[in-house]
Design a protein around this motif. Structure first.
Motif, PDB file in Angstrom:
ATOM      1  N   CYS A  93     -65.719 -30.417  44.663  1.00 34.39           N
ATOM      2  CA  CYS A  93     -66.033 -31.788  45.032  1.00 34.39           C
ATOM      3  C   CYS A  93     -66.388 -32.588  43.782  1.00 34.39           C
ATOM      4  O   CYS A  93     -66.439 -32.041  42.673  1.00 34.39           O
ATOM      5  N   SER A  94     -66.612 -33.856  43.969  1.00 31.49           N
ATOM      6  CA  SER A  94     -66.965 -34.728  42.844  1.00 31.49           C
ATOM      7  C   SER A  94     -68.473 -34.678  42.623  1.00 31.49           C
ATOM      8  O   SER A  94     -69.259 -34.805  43.566  1.00 31.49           O
ATOM      9  N   LEU A  95     -68.854 -34.547  41.359  1.00 37.43           N
ATOM     10  CA  LEU A  95     -70.276 -34.516  41.017  1.00 37.43           C
ATOM     11  C   LEU A  95     -70.795 -35.891  40.614  1.00 37.43           C
ATOM     12  O   LEU A  95     -71.988 -36.039  40.335  1.00 37.43           O
ATOM     13  N   THR A  96     -69.907 -36.892  40.616  1.00 38.05           N
ATOM     14  CA  THR A  96     -70.307 -38.215  40.131  1.00 38.05           C
ATOM     15  C   THR A  96     -70.290 -39.311  41.190  1.00 38.05           C
ATOM     16  O   THR A  96     -70.974 -40.318  41.047  1.00 38.05           O
ATOM     17  N   THR A  97     -69.520 -39.139  42.248  1.00 32.42           N
ATOM     18  CA  THR A  97     -69.436 -40.189  43.258  1.00 32.42           C
ATOM     19  C   THR A  97     -70.704 -40.240  44.110  1.00 32.42           C
ATOM     20  O   THR A  97     -71.389 -39.229  44.297  1.00 32.42           O
ATOM     21  N   LYS A  98     -70.990 -41.415  44.648  1.00 29.74           N
ATOM     22  CA  LYS A  98     -72.101 -41.580  45.578  1.00 29.74           C
ATOM     23  C   LYS A  98     -71.641 -41.503  47.029  1.00 29.74           C
ATOM     24  O   LYS A  98     -72.465 -41.537  47.948  1.00 29.74           O
TER      25      LYS A  98
ATOM     26  N   VAL B  53     -66.579 -41.655  53.479  1.00 28.46           N
ATOM     27  CA  VAL B  53     -66.790 -40.217  53.357  1.00 28.46           C
ATOM     28  C   VAL B  53     -65.602 -39.624  52.606  1.00 28.46           C
ATOM     29  O   VAL B  53     -64.481 -40.131  52.695  1.00 28.46           O
ATOM     30  N   PHE B  54     -65.864 -38.558  51.849  1.00 27.05           N
ATOM     31  CA  PHE B  54     -64.807 -37.848  51.123  1.00 27.05           C
ATOM     32  C   PHE B  54     -64.808 -36.399  51.590  1.00 27.05           C
ATOM     33  O   PHE B  54     -65.830 -35.710  51.520  1.00 27.05           O
ATOM     34  N   VAL B  55     -63.650 -35.942  52.080  1.00 27.92           N
ATOM     35  CA  VAL B  55     -63.489 -34.569  52.557  1.00 27.92           C
ATOM     36  C   VAL B  55     -62.684 -33.786  51.519  1.00 27.92           C
ATOM     37  O   VAL B  55     -61.562 -34.171  51.184  1.00 27.92           O
ATOM     38  N   SER B  56     -63.262 -32.698  51.039  1.00 34.35           N
ATOM     39  CA  SER B  56     -62.576 -31.885  50.036  1.00 34.35           C
ATOM     40  C   SER B  56     -62.438 -30.449  50.543  1.00 34.35           C
ATOM     41  O   SER B  56     -63.406 -29.686  50.540  1.00 34.35           O
ATOM     42  N   PRO B  57     -61.223 -30.053  50.972  1.00 37.50           N
ATOM     43  CA  PRO B  57     -61.050 -28.744  51.622  1.00 37.50           C
ATOM     44  C   PRO B  57     -60.648 -27.611  50.681  1.00 37.50           C
ATOM     45  O   PRO B  57     -60.155 -26.593  51.145  1.00 37.50           O
ATOM     46  N   ASP B  58     -60.837 -27.776  49.359  1.00 38.23           N
ATOM     47  CA  ASP B  58     -60.377 -26.740  48.443  1.00 38.23           C
ATOM     48  C   ASP B  58     -61.505 -26.093  47.634  1.00 38.23           C
ATOM     49  O   ASP B  58     -61.260 -25.411  46.644  1.00 38.23           O
ATOM     50  N   GLY B  59     -62.754 -26.334  48.051  1.00 37.08           N
ATOM     51  CA  GLY B  59     -63.876 -25.702  47.384  1.00 37.08           C
ATOM     52  C   GLY B  59     -64.465 -26.475  46.223  1.00 37.08           C
ATOM     53  O   GLY B  59     -65.487 -26.074  45.667  1.00 37.08           O
TER      54      GLY B  59
ATOM     55  N   ASN C 179     -74.768 -28.016  46.087  1.00 37.98           N
ATOM     56  CA  ASN C 179     -75.946 -28.888  46.129  1.00 37.98           C
ATOM     57  C   ASN C 179     -75.578 -30.355  46.276  1.00 37.98           C
ATOM     58  O   ASN C 179     -76.345 -31.136  46.842  1.00 37.98           O
ATOM     59  N   LYS C 180     -74.402 -30.722  45.783  1.00 35.13           N
ATOM     60  CA  LYS C 180     -73.974 -32.127  45.835  1.00 35.13           C
ATOM     61  C   LYS C 180     -73.473 -32.521  47.226  1.00 35.13           C
ATOM     62  O   LYS C 180     -73.745 -33.633  47.704  1.00 35.13           O
TER      63      LYS C 180
END
Length: 375
Positions: free
Chosen positions: A98-103, A90-96, A139-140
């Motif tokens: 995120c990655s649009l390419t990772t699965k 899992v990837f947590v991104s707390p700055d608004g 959406n991602k």
């Protein structure tokens, strides 16, 4: 489980909103869940003090991502490579962002949508980027988290998202905030204001903080009451502050305005705990952390109505129309003249701030991470 966390706002010497949130939340999460491995992804060399537990490993993913083109490169090319290398679950991104390419499933924290409502308070290139990509981020992401019901309602309205898909994780207030004792108050006032009482504003000097209206309100306060009260502005010089400095240069009460620049936490605690009142007229915030820091410090709060601050403060603060500097001035004069009101707000603040605990926030955030991993 292997959990990657975007920690690029855990800066060595300049912790602010996002950075403080990440620090407080993940100090607890990593401690409470030693059975899981955490990777903190930095975009530059980091301070080892941010590697909170033995189950945390820091990883520098270069280059430093501080401009829109580099954001795109960092999140969509470098971060996916790093996630693949560490086999993240899992990837947590707390700055608004995120990655649009990772699965890898992502848990995205959006503090607020200020760029939509007050675009003039941001750099133009940042607004362009955020307007284009935030709908895609929303959406991602598998799970979305925000910091108030106010922000949740805004996100669901702007991006037509079902409310049940967004979790609310309120900020907590740090234990270090407290009321200063008499000696500390005297020392702090002597240091910053020559021994006089002061209104305090905490926050970066940038348009969204509404400092022009605060200065106009302070002028009315000084003119009408002939008080020696001062105004202390505690925060770094951010962006788009040319108009602020233009006003300051010709400001009639310039000698009664103290600008501190960025302060370390220990110094901010003393400045907050010694203030006569906090005046926080921000136009737009996802939460408004200084509100609860002031309440924890037993300092009365004056802040903006019809905002997240009114949700957070409830009946424990005095509210004004942030767009009306005369209303701000009226509330400053009211708190100055009415000692009974001031004591009442302090008492209500003591009770209100108990609702905002980092332990509770960390547990709710952890459940959001689990939901993301299991999605």
């Amino acid at each position: 489980m292997i959990i990657a966390v975007n920690t690029r706002f855990l800066l060595k010497e300049r912790l602010e909103g996002y950075g403080y949130f990440i620090k407080e939340i993940f100090q607890l999460i990593t401690k409470n869940h030693p059975e899981h491995q955490f990777y903190f992804l930095f975009d530059r060399p980091f301070n080892e003090k941010f590697i909170f537990e033995s189950n945390v490993q820091g990883l520098v993913v270069s280059p430093p991502a501080r401009l829109p083109l580099l954001w795109k490169y960092w999140y969509d090319i470098k971060v996916p490579l790093a996630l693949k290398k560490i086999k993240a679950d899992v990837f947590v991104s707390p700055d608004g962002y995120c990655s649009l390419t990772t699965k890898v499933p992502q848990c995205l924290l959006i503090h607020d949508l200020g760029f939509l409502h007050y675009p003039d308070a941001y750099k133009k290139s940042h607004v362009t980027y955020l307007k284009k990509y935030t709908p895609k981020f929303v959406n991602k992401a598998k799970t979305i988290v925000t910091v108030s019901q106010f922000s949740k309602n805004d996100i669901t309205s702007q991006y037509k998202i079902e409310p049940q898909t967004i979790d609310v994780v309120y900020n907590g207030v740090k234990d270090i905030f407290r009321s200063s004792d008499l000696h500390e108050k005297e020392h702090t006032k002597e240091k910053y204001t020559g021994g006089t009482e002061y209104f305090l504003h905490v926050g970066a000097i940038q348009p969204r903080k509404n400092l022009l209206n605060l200065l106009k309100a302070f002028s009315i306060f000084k003119k009408r009451l002939q008080s020696n009260m001062k105004l202390v502005l505690a925060g770094r010089l951010a962006w788009k502050n040319e108009e602020f400095w233009k006003l300051i240069k010709t400001y009639k009460y310039r000698d009664d305005v103290v600008i501190t620049d960025y302060l370390e936490e220990k110094e901010l605690v003393l400045l907050m705990g010694s203030a006569y009142a906090l005046v926080y007229p921000s136009m737009f915030e996802g939460f408004g952390v200084p509100v609860i820091e002031a309440m924890k410090s037993e300092v009365p709060v004056l802040t903006s109505e019809n905002s997240s601050m009114q949700e957070i403060g409830e009946n424990a603060a005095l509210y004004f129309n942030a767009q009306d500097h005369t209303d701000i001035a009226d509330k400053m004069m009211l708190i100055y003249k009415d000692e009974t009101l001031r004591k009442d707000l302090i008492e209500k603040g003591r009770a209100q701030v108990l609702k905002y605990q980092w332990n509770n926030a960390a547990e709710i955030f952890w459940q959001s991470i689990l939901k993301t991993a299991n999605s």
